[in-house]
Design a protein around this motif. Structure first.
Motif, mmCIF file in Angstrom:
data_model
loop_
_atom_site.group_PDB
_atom_site.id
_atom_site.type_symbol
_atom_site.label_atom_id
_atom_site.label_comp_id
_atom_site.label_asym_id
_atom_site.label_seq_id
_atom_site.Cartn_x
_atom_site.Cartn_y
_atom_site.Cartn_z
ATOM 1 N N GLY A 297 43.819 61.568 85.584
ATOM 2 C CA GLY A 297 42.845 60.801 84.965
ATOM 3 C C GLY A 297 42.177 60.133 85.879
ATOM 4 N N HIS A 298 40.950 59.764 85.857
ATOM 5 C CA HIS A 298 40.234 58.770 86.632
ATOM 6 C C HIS A 298 39.068 58.074 85.643
ATOM 7 C CE1 HIS A 298 41.995 59.858 90.421
ATOM 8 N NE2 HIS A 298 41.813 61.045 89.928
ATOM 9 N N ASP A 299 38.561 57.064 86.306
ATOM 10 C CA ASP A 299 37.506 56.053 85.550
ATOM 11 C C ASP A 299 36.392 57.041 85.535
ATOM 12 O OD1 ASP A 299 38.539 53.371 85.079
ATOM 13 O OD2 ASP A 299 38.759 53.466 87.512
ATOM 14 N N CYS B 175 42.088 47.567 85.324
ATOM 15 C CA CYS B 175 43.102 48.022 84.602
ATOM 16 C C CYS B 175 43.071 49.393 84.392
ATOM 17 C CB CYS B 175 43.350 47.568 83.214
ATOM 18 S SG CYS B 175 44.641 47.648 82.517
ATOM 19 N N GLU B 176 42.669 50.263 85.767
ATOM 20 C CA GLU B 176 42.863 51.821 85.738
ATOM 21 C C GLU B 176 44.078 52.509 85.350
ATOM 22 O OE1 GLU B 176 42.766 55.883 87.013
ATOM 23 O OE2 GLU B 176 43.936 54.066 87.686
ATOM 24 N N GLU B 177 45.307 51.585 85.865
ATOM 25 C CA GLU B 177 46.408 52.156 85.661
ATOM 26 C C GLU B 177 47.192 51.671 84.497
ATOM 27 O OE1 GLU B 177 47.436 54.251 87.849
ATOM 28 O OE2 GLU B 177 46.747 53.650 89.941
ATOM 29 N N SER B 178 47.949 52.412 84.004
ATOM 30 C CA SER B 178 48.718 52.338 82.554
ATOM 31 C C SER B 178 49.828 51.719 82.887
ATOM 32 C CB SER B 178 48.684 53.840 81.780
ATOM 33 O OG SER B 178 49.701 54.622 82.626
ATOM 34 N N SER C 57 35.483 52.536 91.568
ATOM 35 C CA SER C 57 37.011 53.112 91.453
ATOM 36 C C SER C 57 37.429 51.808 91.163
ATOM 37 C CB SER C 57 37.463 53.653 92.648
ATOM 38 O OG SER C 57 38.658 54.379 92.545
ATOM 39 N N HIS C 58 39.143 51.768 91.424
ATOM 40 C CA HIS C 58 39.606 50.399 90.754
ATOM 41 C C HIS C 58 40.508 49.813 91.911
ATOM 42 C CE1 HIS C 58 43.775 52.798 90.875
ATOM 43 N NE2 HIS C 58 42.806 53.934 90.712
ATOM 44 N N ILE C 59 41.019 48.688 91.892
ATOM 45 C CA ILE C 59 41.797 47.927 92.808
ATOM 46 C C ILE C 59 43.074 47.316 92.153
ATOM 47 C CG2 ILE C 59 40.088 47.043 94.274
ATOM 48 C CD1 ILE C 59 40.393 44.377 92.634
ATOM 49 N N TYR D 292 46.189 52.850 99.001
ATOM 50 C CA TYR D 292 45.134 53.894 99.087
ATOM 51 C C TYR D 292 44.292 53.841 97.525
ATOM 52 C CZ TYR D 292 46.250 54.165 103.719
ATOM 53 O OH TYR D 292 46.840 54.007 105.090
ATOM 54 N N ASP D 293 45.307 54.223 96.685
ATOM 55 C CA ASP D 293 44.809 54.829 95.166
ATOM 56 C C ASP D 293 43.807 53.896 94.580
ATOM 57 O OD1 ASP D 293 44.688 55.624 92.473
ATOM 58 O OD2 ASP D 293 46.693 55.504 92.106
ATOM 59 N N GLY D 294 42.685 54.307 94.266
ATOM 60 C CA GLY D 294 41.553 53.337 93.874
ATOM 61 C C GLY D 294 40.784 52.351 94.998
ATOM 62 N N VAL D 295 42.063 51.683 95.659
ATOM 63 C CA VAL D 295 41.050 50.999 96.741
ATOM 64 C C VAL D 295 40.245 51.537 97.672
ATOM 65 C CG1 VAL D 295 41.813 49.402 98.655
ATOM 66 C CG2 VAL D 295 43.331 49.632 96.648
ATOM 67 N N LEU E 296 35.013 58.079 94.737
ATOM 68 C CA LEU E 296 35.811 58.395 95.892
ATOM 69 C C LEU E 296 37.111 58.132 95.739
ATOM 70 C CD1 LEU E 296 35.925 59.937 98.966
ATOM 71 C CD2 LEU E 296 35.457 57.661 99.926
ATOM 72 N N HIS E 297 38.299 59.103 95.890
ATOM 73 C CA HIS E 297 39.436 58.929 95.517
ATOM 74 C C HIS E 297 40.470 59.904 96.410
ATOM 75 C CE1 HIS E 297 42.814 57.928 92.984
ATOM 76 N NE2 HIS E 297 42.458 56.970 92.343
ATOM 77 N N ILE E 298 41.664 59.359 96.545
ATOM 78 C CA ILE E 298 42.462 60.010 97.152
ATOM 79 C C ILE E 298 43.241 61.153 96.196
ATOM 80 C CG2 ILE E 298 43.373 58.269 98.630
ATOM 81 C CD1 ILE E 298 45.861 58.114 97.065
ATOM 82 N N GLU E 299 43.308 62.354 96.703
ATOM 83 C CA GLU E 299 43.695 63.401 95.793
ATOM 84 C C GLU E 299 45.062 63.204 95.051
ATOM 85 O OE1 GLU E 299 44.928 66.956 98.030
ATOM 86 O OE2 GLU E 299 45.487 67.917 96.097
ATOM 87 N N GLN E 300 45.957 62.424 95.305
ATOM 88 C CA GLN E 300 47.232 62.344 94.820
ATOM 89 C C GLN E 300 47.988 63.818 94.707
ATOM 90 O OE1 GLN E 300 45.174 59.793 91.444
ATOM 91 N NE2 GLN E 300 46.835 58.625 91.950
ATOM 92 N N GLY E 301 47.873 64.721 95.356
ATOM 93 C CA GLY E 301 48.206 65.907 95.224
ATOM 94 C C GLY E 301 48.244 66.522 96.473
HETATM 95 ZN ZN LIG Z 1 43.405 55.856 90.943
#
Ligand SMILES: [Zn+2]
Length: 426
Positions: free
Chosen positions: A357-359, A122-125, A77-79, A88-91, A188-193
């Motif tokens: 979107g995700h990696d 650079c996962e986030e735009s 995932s991404h940091i 939490y997002d990515g981390v 593994l990622h947080i849902e974000q929803g």
């Molecule tokens: Zn993310």
């Protein structure tokens, strides 16, 4: 130290790399993100992994298995974060991977397949307007000439940002691993929803990642005096836009079964004065689904409603498609394995799709992919108040650990040997 405290300490440690005063700001290719990247590499080395940085700035840490020639089972995932993002997002996905390696070390488990942990860059735009850059580079999806000159809000180009991090943008192709095959990739990622929280489920097993079709719609009417133009003599561009937006809502509601969603997120009203009937409107429309057919039905409805509104309101309406990406379906076999592992562990779960979107979507080019969601409090993400309960993260880690052991083959648990040692033929 108990696993729980050890994990919390790791999460806190990663989140101290932060330049923001509100929430977490650890934007791609900045000092704090690079410091975090190097800290992560140290942690991986401490966990007896072989850690390296590739030419896109991705951290790749590897734990050898019994047979180094077998394809690796990969967690990633991404940091990096957005500006003023959360903890939490990515981390969660990256720290979960490291926690699992530490657990395997504690238990003295050597798997058959190698295991890799990747922190994608650079996962986030947020900074350069391009998302999942690290995983794009790893899967050979980089347009070097186009991306090189992308600028951040301070005018720094991506190429320059690379050089400030001692990375060579010209060498980014060397991060390409698209000729390799992974045994499996897990994120593994947080849902974000809000779905998991609302349905009171611990785990979301993602079946597909929706892709947007995006349009700019320009509507031309006639600007006129708001006081002197009678209602029946107006050509109001905004009212046309309003009708189109409502029709889009109806069209998407009819596609509920496919999880299709439609949004008008941008609306520019010209001239934008209280005393002028709007003469011109530009609206931006985003329609997403994991089903291209369903998405197309909404697009067709959009076309129809535009034709109707044009006539009815005497407006000129232009529609331009600005992007249309392919949705990504994730491996049904991996999804089935995750379901069985949830059942064995008594974890409550639901199958769902990802609207973001995700990696993981890029990694489908390298092998079967599983994406696991854990609940987001109030569905909130990309926000300082983003929160996921520690217990929920730990449930996700338990599931991810079991999945990795299943696919990597762990001799200490004969149950997990079944059928998972065939090379991926994808
Ligand atoms: Zn993310």
């Amino acid at each position: 130290m108990e696993n729980k405290q050890r994990y919390q300490a790791l999460l806190d440690n990663i989140n101290q790399y932060n330049s923001g005063t509100k929430g977490i700001t650890r934007v791609a290719y900045t000092n704090e993100e690079q410091a975090c990247t190097h800290a992560l590499m140290r942690f991986c080395k401490d966990a007896k992994m072989n850690a390296r940085l590739d030419h896109a700035g991705n951290v790749i840490a590897r734990r050898e298995g019994k047979n180094p020639n077998l394809p690796p089972v990969v967690m990633g995932s991404h940091i990096d974060t957005v500006y003023h993002g959360g903890k939490y997002d990515g981390v969660v996905g990256v720290t979960a991977g490291l926690e699992i390696i530490r657990r395997l070390n504690d238990k003295g488990i050597i798997t058959d397949h190698p295991i890799e942990l990747i922190a994608f860059a650079c996962e986030e735009s947020s900074r350069f307007g391009i998302s999942t850059l690290g995983s794009k580079a790893m899967t050979g999806k980089i347009n070097k000439q186009k991306y090189r000159h992308l600028k951040d809000r301070d005018g720094i180009t991506l190429e320059k940002a690379f050089s400030l991090c001692a990375l060579d943008f010209d060498a980014i192709d060397e991060a390409d691993r698209s000729t390799e095959r992974f045994k499996a990739f897990f994120e593994l990622h947080i849902e974000q929803g809000p779905v998991l929280e609302m349905e009171k489920k611990q785990i979301g097993i993602v079946t597909g990642i929706a892709a947007p079709a995006r349009f700019i719609i320009k509507i031309f009417g006639k600007a006129s005096h708001s006081g002197t133009t009678p209602m029946n003599m107006r050509s109001d561009a905004f009212l046309g836009a309003a009708e189109i937006a409502l029709a889009l809502e109806t069209a998407a509601n009819q596609e509920k079964a496919s999880g299709t969603v439609a949004t008008v997120g941008v609306l520019d009203v010209v001239p934008g004065a209280m005393n002028v009937v709007p003469g011109e409107v530009e609206m931006k429309v985003d329609i997403r689904s994991t089903s291209t057919e369903s998405r197309q039905r909404v697009v067709n409805q959009l076309e129809q409603i535009i034709a109707v509104i044009k006539e009815k309101r005497q407006l000129v309406i232009e529609r331009e498609e600005i992007s249309s990406e392919e949705p990504v379906l994730l491996s049904p076999e991996v999804g089935q394995s995750l379901k069985e592992l949830c059942e064995e562990r008594g974890l409550t779960f639901t199958f769902m799709q990802s609207g973001a979107g995700h990696d993981a979507m890029n990694m489908t080019g390298l092998g079967p992919v599983g994406l696991i969601f854990v609940p987001s409090k109030d569905g909130l993400s990309h926000h300082p108040d983003e929160h996921t309960e520690l217990e929920d993260i730990l449930a996700g880690i338990d599931l991810l650990e079991a999945a990795v052991l299943l696919y990597a083959g762990a001799a200490t648990n004969p149950f997990h040997w079944r059928d998972c040692n065939e090379p991926y033929k994808g």
